[in-house]
Design an enzyme around this catalytic site. Structure first.
Site, PDB file in Angstrom:
ATOM      1  CE1 TYR A   1     -14.497  55.123 -41.954  1.00  0.00           C
ATOM      2  CE2 TYR A   1     -13.836  56.845 -40.405  1.00  0.00           C
ATOM      3  CZ  TYR A   1     -14.827  56.115 -41.035  1.00  0.00           C
ATOM      4  OH  TYR A   1     -16.150  56.388 -40.752  1.00  0.00           O
TER       5      TYR A   1
ATOM      6  CG  PHE B   1     -24.769  51.052 -35.656  1.00  0.00           C
ATOM      7  CD1 PHE B   1     -25.833  50.977 -34.761  1.00  0.00           C
ATOM      8  CD2 PHE B   1     -23.847  52.086 -35.527  1.00  0.00           C
ATOM      9  CE1 PHE B   1     -25.981  51.931 -33.756  1.00  0.00           C
ATOM     10  CE2 PHE B   1     -23.987  53.026 -34.526  1.00  0.00           C
ATOM     11  CZ  PHE B   1     -25.061  52.962 -33.654  1.00  0.00           C
TER      12      PHE B   1
END
Ligand code: UD2
Length: 329
Positions: free
Chosen positions: A149, A12
């Site tokens: 994360y 993206f």
């Protein structure tokens, strides 16, 4: 001519950086393993010249030493966008997030060091701050990530700073705050909330809010992030500098839902699920450092960005496969 490498250039954000560089005629090389990137994005990223002298694509994994060294050959500036995103994915499988994001980053930094790359711009994450009660979040706050994360992205930053100190590399860390825009994949259970909600709006389906919807994010349109990256590649900033790249204003999920309803003229139906483990309640950036050191300005507002994004999901008629459900516990 400056030669740029974009890791994750089929993804993206990477594909938007590539397209901006190609639009001004620069050399771009992309390294991507298609873990989350898409072949279709390469067309947008590299245009019709893909495979030509100014637009190269290498399929390869960041953890593959030979592939990363080949990718760094003859490169002046690296935009390191490749990573396995998603807080939820990392809660499910921390080891895979760790391996891709941390080992991949160290491997890339080593190859960039040995290829004498002039600058590495690292895609950091607002998740590095964790759930600090103080808002807005500024770069002097200590890193305190909650999710695996967040730990991987913060560790990548620390490596960038370490390589600046130990090997004299010119690394710059951009902490992105919840980026959204065209080409963000809406088809994964780990997709960003705006991608998922835009697709639900376009398809006339309901969206799921994890929790009460009062959590807020500094949602940042992708063009603002591209602008931050182009400035970070060129401006004279001290090695290892950390900079927030965001808009400096926060929107709750409930506000996101009502804004989508205003734009489409149809209220988005929502159901509520349990809050996600590892989630942060509020995220809002202080962007004064990026303004001062880079001359960064977020020109595209949340509303304008959302309109463009929704238009893209409408016109691109994304995959019809419904995303799988991710356990929220
Ligand atoms: C984190 C980082 C962001 C970026 C991203 C990459 C923070 C504050 N932000 O985004 O900078 O690195 O990770 O993945 O750490 N939600 C719903 N329904 C859905 C999907 C999400 O309610 O269908 C909620 C989710 O629980 C969260 C919010 O929406 O409260 C945003 O979730 P997200 O996955 O879009 O992004 P987030 O904040 O984890």
């Amino acid at each position: 001519m400056t030669r740029y490498l974009i890791t994750g250039g089929a993804g993206f954000i990477g594909s938007h950086i590539a397209a901006a560089l190609r639009a001004r005629g620069d050399f771009v090389r992309i390294l991507d393993n298609f873990a989350t990137g898409k072949r279709a994005n390469l067309v947008a990223a590299l245009g019709s010249e893909q495979g030509g002298p100014l637009a190269e694509f290498l399929e390869g994994d960041l953890r593959d030493d030979a592939a990363v060294r080949r990718a760094c050959q003859g490169i002046d500036v690296v935009f390191h966008e490749a990573a396995l995103p998603s807080v939820a994915r990392s809660v499910e499988d921390p080891l895979t997030s760790d391996d891709n994001n941390i080992r991949g980053t160290v491997n890339l930094l080593l190859a960039a060091r040995d290829a004498k790359v002039r600058r590495v711009v690292y895609a950091g994450s607002s998740s590095a701050y964790g759930d600090t009660p103080t808002l807005p979040k500024h770069e002097e706050m200590p890193g305190d990530p909650i999710s695996p994360y967040g730990v991987t992205k913060f560790t990548g930053e620390l490596y960038c700073r370490s390589f600046a100190r130990v090997y004299g590399m010119s690394t710059v860390i951009l902490r992105y705050f919840n980026v959204f825009g065209p080409r963000q994949d809406p088809s994964s259970p780990y997709s960003g909330v705006i991608a998922l909600f835009c697709r639900a709006a376009v398809e006339g389906r309901s969206a799921t809010i994890h929790g009460d919807g009062e959590q807020s994010r500094d949602f940042t349109y992708v063009d603002n992030v591209v602008a931050g990256n182009l400035l970070a590649a060129e401006r004279d900033v001290p090695p290892g500098t950390v900079l927030n790249v965001a808009t400096g204003s926060a929107v709750t999920l409930n506000q996101l839902v009502s804004t989508l309803g205003e734009i489409t003229g149809r209220k988005l139906a929502v159901t509520h699920g349990a809050p996600r483990t590892g989630d942060i309640k509020h995220s809002l950036a202080d962007i004064s450092r990026a303004r001062k050191l880079l001359g960064y300005e977020p020109h595209v507002t949340f509303r304008a960005g959302l309109e463009r994004t929704l238009e893209w999901y409408r016109s691109s008629a994304p995959s019809t496969a419904a995303p799988k459900t991710v356990p929220s516990a």
